[in-house]
Design a protein around this motif. Structure first.
Motif, PDB file in Angstrom:
ATOM      1  N   UNK A  54     -17.089   9.508-103.122  1.00 57.43           N
ATOM      2  CA  UNK A  54     -17.609   8.235-102.607  1.00 57.43           C
ATOM      3  C   UNK A  54     -17.590   8.154-101.079  1.00 57.43           C
ATOM      4  N   UNK A  55     -17.101   9.213-100.433  1.00 55.46           N
ATOM      5  CA  UNK A  55     -17.010   9.193 -98.978  1.00 55.46           C
ATOM      6  C   UNK A  55     -18.398   9.400 -98.372  1.00 55.46           C
ATOM      7  N   UNK A  56     -18.794   8.506 -97.476  1.00 54.28           N
ATOM      8  CA  UNK A  56     -20.123   8.583 -96.866  1.00 54.28           C
ATOM      9  C   UNK A  56     -20.026   8.697 -95.351  1.00 54.28           C
ATOM     10  N   UNK A  57     -21.128   9.090 -94.750  1.00 57.75           N
ATOM     11  CA  UNK A  57     -21.208   9.318 -93.308  1.00 57.75           C
ATOM     12  C   UNK A  57     -20.849   8.038 -92.550  1.00 57.75           C
ATOM     13  N   UNK A  58     -19.852   8.137 -91.666  1.00 58.57           N
ATOM     14  CA  UNK A  58     -19.365   6.967 -90.934  1.00 58.57           C
ATOM     15  C   UNK A  58     -20.402   6.417 -89.959  1.00 58.57           C
ATOM     16  N   UNK A  59     -21.420   7.192 -89.651  1.00 59.26           N
ATOM     17  CA  UNK A  59     -22.474   6.668 -88.777  1.00 59.26           C
ATOM     18  C   UNK A  59     -23.324   5.637 -89.501  1.00 59.26           C
ATOM     19  N   UNK A  60     -23.267   5.629 -90.821  1.00 65.69           N
ATOM     20  CA  UNK A  60     -24.127   4.754 -91.606  1.00 65.69           C
ATOM     21  C   UNK A  60     -23.366   3.816 -92.558  1.00 65.69           C
ATOM     22  N   UNK A  61     -22.110   4.125 -92.837  1.00 70.64           N
ATOM     23  CA  UNK A  61     -21.367   3.374 -93.847  1.00 70.64           C
ATOM     24  C   UNK A  61     -19.948   3.062 -93.383  1.00 70.64           C
ATOM     25  N   UNK A  62     -19.390   1.997 -93.937  1.00 70.85           N
ATOM     26  CA  UNK A  62     -17.970   1.700 -93.795  1.00 70.85           C
ATOM     27  C   UNK A  62     -17.300   2.139 -95.087  1.00 70.85           C
ATOM     28  N   UNK A  85     -23.680  -0.016 -93.210  1.00 70.66           N
ATOM     29  CA  UNK A  85     -23.712  -0.780 -91.965  1.00 70.66           C
ATOM     30  C   UNK A  85     -25.040  -1.535 -91.881  1.00 70.66           C
ATOM     31  N   UNK A  86     -25.088  -2.662 -91.194  1.00 69.83           N
ATOM     32  CA  UNK A  86     -26.350  -3.404 -91.129  1.00 69.83           C
ATOM     33  C   UNK A  86     -27.393  -2.630 -90.330  1.00 69.83           C
ATOM     34  N   UNK A  87     -28.630  -2.625 -90.846  1.00 74.75           N
ATOM     35  CA  UNK A  87     -29.727  -1.993 -90.124  1.00 74.75           C
ATOM     36  C   UNK A  87     -30.059  -2.772 -88.859  1.00 74.75           C
ATOM     37  N   UNK A 110     -23.762  -5.421 -84.135  1.00 74.73           N
ATOM     38  CA  UNK A 110     -25.021  -4.727 -83.828  1.00 74.73           C
ATOM     39  C   UNK A 110     -25.509  -3.919 -85.022  1.00 74.73           C
ATOM     40  N   UNK A 111     -26.807  -3.923 -85.225  1.00 75.94           N
ATOM     41  CA  UNK A 111     -27.401  -3.092 -86.266  1.00 75.94           C
ATOM     42  C   UNK A 111     -27.570  -1.667 -85.773  1.00 75.94           C
TER      43      UNK A 111
END
Length: 199
Positions: A54-62, A85-87, A110-111
């Protein structure tokens, strides 16, 4: 990482070797390095198995914190469901202002979309910069820019605009991520494409 298991429950997590007390016995930190797995498990210490499904890229997800569970002689650390994260920018609401959290209409979070657009524009600017002097010279009444350079500069601007439009049109975070995924072609390509160069 290791975990202390007592009565089939994880009661302590150790991110590094450390001295510890279990029951009435004190153990030095070097047992984590010197003892075998079976010796450690005999006193309730288990090496943790990390489940990154379930671990996702921190640039896109929390990502969530890990949760630890013991089953079938194994301690597993698992992440929960990640939150995208918000677009686009999230703004403070009237209620936020009432609650003294921020001013209505100002950016609360910020998105990530704008950052991607800014990156494309910065890359395009970097490609155009070495020939900017030609454009300035022509504008100030000097020698005209060679048509080959003009054509290549236009191609950079056109492609940058198209890439920014693709980013703007991404419906969600996964769609944004997909723009950057290269396929198996030779050479590999991605939906976002690449900016051309100006030689």
């Amino acid at each position: 990482m290791w975990a202390l298991v007592e009565s089939d429950n994880v009661t302590q997590v150790y991110t590094r070797p450390k001295g510890l007390t279990i029951g009435d016995v004190n153990y030095p930190s070097n047992i984590f390095m010197l003892w075998s797995s079976s010796e450690l498990e005999a006193i309730g210490i288990y090496e943790i198995v990390i489940n990154n499904s379930n671990l996702k890229d921190k640039k896109y997800y929390i990502n969530t914190n890990q949760s630890f569970a013991f089953a079938d002689g194994t301690v597993t650390a698992t992440y929960g469901t990640a939150t995208a994260l918000p677009l686009d920018d999230v703004l403070f609401t009237a209620q936020d202002e009432t609650d003294d959290l921020g001013t209505e209409g100002e950016v609360k979070q910020p998105g990530i979309r704008q950052g991607h657009i800014d990156t494309i524009n910065a890359q395009a600017g970097g490609i155009l910069q070495p020939t900017d002097w030609m454009v300035i010279r022509a504008a100030e009444g000097g020698t005209a820019v060679p048509s080959s350079i003009t054509t290549k500069r236009a191609a950079v601007r056109t492609k940058a605009n198209a890439m920014c439009t693709q980013i703007t049109n991404a419906a969600n975070v996964d769609a944004l991520i997909a723009l950057y995924v290269y396929n198996d072609d030779t050479p590999p390509v991605r939906p976002l494409g690449e900016l051309p160069l100006v030689d």
